[in-house]
Design an enzyme around this catalytic site. Structure first.
Site, PDB file in Angstrom:
ATOM      1  NE  ARG A 246      11.069   2.968  -0.039  1.00  0.00           N
ATOM      2  CZ  ARG A 246      12.061   3.058   0.840  1.00  0.00           C
ATOM      3  NH1 ARG A 246      12.641   4.216   1.036  1.00  0.00           N
ATOM      4  NH2 ARG A 246      12.454   1.995   1.521  1.00  0.00           N
TER       5      ARG A 246
ATOM      6  N   PRO B  66       0.844  -1.198   0.000  1.00  0.00           N
ATOM      7  CG  PRO B  66       0.036  -0.998   2.191  1.00  0.00           C
ATOM      8  CD  PRO B  66       0.839  -1.895   1.302  1.00  0.00           C
ATOM      9  CG  MET B  67       3.681   2.776  -1.523  1.00  0.00           C
ATOM     10  SD  MET B  67       5.011   2.996  -2.737  1.00  0.00           S
ATOM     11  CE  MET B  67       4.562   1.793  -3.971  1.00  0.00           C
TER      12      MET B  67
ATOM     13  CB  CYS C 235       1.136   5.173   8.644  1.00  0.00           C
ATOM     14  SG  CYS C 235       1.408   6.762   7.846  1.00  0.00           S
TER      15      CYS C 235
ATOM     16  CE  LYS D   3       3.160  -2.230   4.631  1.00  0.00           C
ATOM     17  NZ  LYS D   3       3.503  -0.854   4.981  1.00  0.00           N
TER      18      LYS D   3
ATOM     19  CD  GLN E 220      -2.572  -0.071   4.894  1.00  0.00           C
ATOM     20  OE1 GLN E 220      -2.390   1.065   4.474  1.00  0.00           O
ATOM     21  NE2 GLN E 220      -1.592  -0.833   5.335  1.00  0.00           N
TER      22      GLN E 220
ATOM     23  CG  ASN F  60       7.440  -3.688   3.272  1.00  0.00           C
ATOM     24  OD1 ASN F  60       7.205  -2.732   4.011  1.00  0.00           O
ATOM     25  ND2 ASN F  60       7.666  -3.535   1.992  1.00  0.00           N
ATOM     26  N   GLY F  61      10.606  -4.373   2.938  1.00  0.00           N
ATOM     27  CA  GLY F  61      11.680  -3.401   3.140  1.00  0.00           C
ATOM     28  C   GLY F  61      12.836  -3.604   2.187  1.00  0.00           C
ATOM     29  CG  ASP F  62      15.519  -1.417   2.186  1.00  0.00           C
ATOM     30  OD1 ASP F  62      14.765  -0.447   1.999  1.00  0.00           O
ATOM     31  OD2 ASP F  62      16.303  -1.496   3.141  1.00  0.00           O
TER      32      ASP F  62
END
Ligand SMILES: Cc1cc2nc3c(=O)[nH]c(=O)nc-3n(C[C@H](O)[C@H](O)[C@H](O)COP(=O)(O)O)c2cc1C
Length: 324
Positions: free
Chosen positions: A223, A14-15, A98, A137, A68, A198-200
């Site tokens: 991203r 989600p972004m 967040c 999340k 979400q 999640n991450g990178d």
């Protein structure tokens, strides 16, 4: 179907302001992957804010969408989950990660990592009000001195979350530094429900490495898809079928950008779509020749035919070896 209940273990993250319907349908057009909406504020749903309704409405999307929700008042979650269920949600995710001040000050997002009682009441209220699956999340913790992802994960499990996603940064890190996949591994070792890391993650190969390193059931990419919406399907194909990723040609990138802009126009109308498209243009052409000059030109374009011509001219020139 895997233990997460999907055909894929690769999740589009989600972004807010990015994974809107135009982006979701673009990502889905490349192949398999699990799609999540941007966060939807439960208090804005309560006030029947039309913009929020539009974000929450996924009824005409051809693939399952996890919607979400974000909020800090447990009482509002009952009505919110019922509403998003009516608006076509396939499942519900609750944002407890967040880091943004406005969200945290409202006792929501990563604030909830400091208040497990409120977090558990929110999960209870959501789960008792819908037949859909409810996942959560969150982050590694509030800050380096308060890493509580394992305890938080256990709380989510006890209260009936279908799965959890951990972003391996603390709230105070926001998006800086490197995500800590060790904490993600520890969470995976301590709960029985499926865990998504999640991450990178910026390539299918990194996704595979992280799965090997931690044993997570799925991975989520945020991203990494900016300027590369094919990455979700590419990662799925690599993990499930061993298909090596092939970088798209300049012409294929151009077609993707034009399709993205068309999706934006269909959803937002031409004016707003062209404004929104400016950030995407930067991402799609970030590694290309004379990108800075092109971006500056594009920033001033306000009509679609001119945008279309400028994109064609720029990408076609880039596809031609320099000197010809
Ligand atoms: C522009 C932007 C908007 C985001 N919006 C949300 C959101 O609405 N809900 C959420 O849970 N996380 C949100 N995130 C966090 C991402 O889902 C993800 O956890 C984070 O970017 C780390 O993943 P990455 O390293 O693959 O980018 C957002 C991140 C970015 C960069």
């Amino acid at each position: 179907m895997n233990n997460l209940g999907y055909n894929s273990k690769v999740f589009l993250a989600p972004m807010a302001g990015i994974t809107d319907k135009p982006m979701r349908s673009l990502v889905a057009s490349f192949g398999e992957g699990v799609i999540i909406s941007e966060m939807v504020a439960v208090n804005a749903l309560q006030w029947k804010n039309p913009k929020t309704y539009k974000i929450a409405d996924v009824r005409d999307e051809k693939y399952p969408v996890i919607v979400q929700l974000v909020g800090g008042d447990a009482k509002l979650f009952g009505d919110a989950v019922k509403l998003v269920e009516q608006l076509g949600a396939h499942a519900i995710d609750i944002n407890m990660g967040c880091p943004v001040k406005k969200i945290v000050n409202n006792q929501s997002g990563s604030y909830l990592m400091k208040d497990l009682k409120l977090a558990s009441q929110i999960i209870d209220e959501a789960i008792k009000s819908t037949k859909l699956k409810v996942s959560v999340k969150f982050r590694a913790g509030w800050d380096k001195q308060h890493i509580n992802a394992v305890e938080f994960a256990k709380m989510c499990e006890e209260h009936g979350a279908s799965h959890i996603t951990i972003h391996g940064r603390t709230r105070s890190e926001f998006y800086s530094g490197a995500a800590d996949w060790n904490i993600i591994r520890q969470v995976k070792e301590n709960v029985k429900i499926p865990v998504i890391g999640n991450g990178d993650i910026t390539s299918p190969e990194i996704a595979q490495e992280r799965i090997n390193q931690t044993g997570v059931d799925g991975i989520m990419i945020a991203r990494g898809i900016l300027g590369a919406p094919w990455l979700i399907a590419q990662t799925h194909n690599f993990l499930e079928k061993g298909i090596l990723p092939i970088q798209p040609s300049i012409q294929e990138i151009k077609q993707t950008l034009l399709k993205h802009i068309q999706n934006l126009i269909d959803y937002y109308g031409e004016n707003m779509a062209l404004q929104i498209s400016r950030k995407y243009v930067c991402w799609y052409c970030k590694a290309m020749r004379d990108a800075k000059r092109f971006r500056e030109t594009y920033m001033h374009i306000t009509e679609y035919p001119k945008a279309y011509d400028a994109i064609n001219r720029y990408f076609d020139a880039c596809a031609t070896p320099s000197g010809e």
